[in-house]
Scaffold this active site. Structure first.
Site, mmCIF file in Angstrom:
data_model
loop_
_atom_site.group_PDB
_atom_site.id
_atom_site.type_symbol
_atom_site.label_atom_id
_atom_site.label_comp_id
_atom_site.label_asym_id
_atom_site.label_seq_id
_atom_site.Cartn_x
_atom_site.Cartn_y
_atom_site.Cartn_z
ATOM 1 N N HIS A 12 0.756 -1.367 -0.093
ATOM 2 C CA HIS A 12 -0.163 -0.049 -0.020
ATOM 3 C C HIS A 12 0.877 1.266 -0.086
ATOM 4 C CE1 HIS A 12 -3.794 -2.308 1.911
ATOM 5 N NE2 HIS A 12 -3.538 -2.443 0.739
ATOM 6 N N GLN A 36 -8.265 -6.755 -7.780
ATOM 7 C CA GLN A 36 -8.097 -7.650 -6.576
ATOM 8 C C GLN A 36 -9.166 -7.634 -5.805
ATOM 9 O OE1 GLN A 36 -4.657 -8.210 -6.091
ATOM 10 N NE2 GLN A 36 -4.763 -8.947 -3.864
ATOM 11 N N ASP A 51 -8.100 -12.786 -1.470
ATOM 12 C CA ASP A 51 -7.061 -11.608 -1.563
ATOM 13 C C ASP A 51 -6.180 -11.707 -2.641
ATOM 14 O OD1 ASP A 51 -5.779 -9.098 -1.298
ATOM 15 O OD2 ASP A 51 -4.739 -9.567 0.764
ATOM 16 N N GLU A 68 -10.522 -3.814 -6.257
ATOM 17 C CA GLU A 68 -9.588 -2.883 -6.436
ATOM 18 C C GLU A 68 -9.111 -2.960 -7.705
ATOM 19 O OE1 GLU A 68 -6.706 -3.192 -3.006
ATOM 20 O OE2 GLU A 68 -8.298 -4.412 -1.969
ATOM 21 N N HIS A 92 -9.641 1.620 -2.465
ATOM 22 C CA HIS A 92 -9.600 0.339 -1.655
ATOM 23 C C HIS A 92 -11.128 0.486 -0.639
ATOM 24 C CE1 HIS A 92 -8.576 -2.611 1.597
ATOM 25 N NE2 HIS A 92 -7.303 -2.874 0.837
ATOM 26 N N SER A 93 -12.157 0.950 -1.170
ATOM 27 C CA SER A 93 -13.356 1.126 -0.466
ATOM 28 C C SER A 93 -14.101 -0.369 -0.169
ATOM 29 C CB SER A 93 -14.453 1.898 -1.323
ATOM 30 O OG SER A 93 -14.073 3.344 -1.448
ATOM 31 N N TYR A 94 -14.639 -0.504 0.943
ATOM 32 C CA TYR A 94 -15.377 -1.497 1.246
ATOM 33 C C TYR A 94 -16.866 -1.875 0.863
ATOM 34 C CZ TYR A 94 -11.411 -3.189 3.972
ATOM 35 O OH TYR A 94 -9.965 -3.565 4.537
#
Length: 248
Positions: free
Chosen positions: A10, A186, A148, A213, A84-86
């Site tokens: 990251h 991702q 992941d 992602e 990288h929002s959930y």
């Protein structure tokens, strides 16, 4: 920085997610938007060259959130930006009942540390096969730790966004389509969420959200057989990713 065991994740100890960006809002025929800009100085987190980055979020009139990325540099450097929002279309609990379709028939193989080996393998016959819509939790028990993984959408970035993924919550009928110019996406199934407190005091535990992602392939600098992430002076990094929301 070795900030994930002996690996780099990251963008380092202080990645772009922790930088203070300048923001400017505007409105156009496409809808309201906000443009963020940031300059990463030469040597920041060990990366060579100064990098000028912009990210613009536009809320369209068609229930779509469009993210436009751009970057230029003064010397060759590495650039691989993503969001990288959930997401949880149910709004609570976990996402294991969400149906997921990924337009990817290959993935980048990883080792025990989740570092890519450079091999692109077929998803067919594995727990990573989402070529047709399936519940995220369907084969989770056969995938130690959860998902992941980088899924291969194309062999190189595209000039215009193309459909990458469709997510649907069966209980509510809410849907999200993801289109992107990127060759990879991702899938992360929130494996390490540990009760983080969100809005209105809600706690989000393991698998309470998923990430899609859009990106170029991780660890590409070590694998010349996959698309390069090196940006050179005179070139412009560009990415467009669109999330469109609806309901059945």
């Amino acid at each position: 920085a070795a900030n994930e065991g002996r690996h780099h994740l990251h963008g380092g100890t202080r990645g772009f997610d922790q930088a203070v960006w300048a923001g400017r809002s505007s409105t156009s025929d496409a809808g309201p938007s906000v443009a963020f800009s940031h300059t990463s100085p030469d040597g920041d987190e060990g990366y060579p060259a100064a990098l000028d980055v912009t990210v613009t979020y536009t809320l369209g009139h068609d229930d779509a959130l469009r993210i436009d990325y751009g970057a230029t540099c003064g010397a060759p450097t590495l650039v691989n930006l993503t969001n990288h929002s959930y997401w949880n279309l149910a709004g609570h609990a976990d996402v294991l009942a969400h149906d997921l379709e990924l337009r990817a028939d290959r993935y980048t193989e990883v080792d025990a540390d989740l570092i890519p080996t450079g091999r692109l393998l077929p998803v067919a016959g594995t727990p990573l096969d989402f070529t047709s819509a399936e519940p995220i939790g369907r084969d989770l028990a056969d995938q130690p730790g959860g998902y992941d993984h980088n899924f291969v959408l194309a062999d190189a970035p595209r000039s215009e966004p193309e459909l990458a993924a469709i997510v649907r919550d069966p209980a509510s009928g809410r849907t999200m389509r993801v289109e992107t110019t990127e060759p990879g996406v991702q899938l992360y199934s929130g494996n390490f969420l540990d009760g983080i407190v969100g809005q209105r005091g809600a706690r989000h535990g393991r698998h309470a959200g998923l990430c899609l992602e859009a990106q170029r392939f991780p660890d590409a600098i070590h694998h010349p057989t996959i698309p390069s992430v090196v940006l050179r002076p005179g070139d412009t990094y560009r990415q467009v990713t669109v999330h469109t929301f609806g309901a059945d």
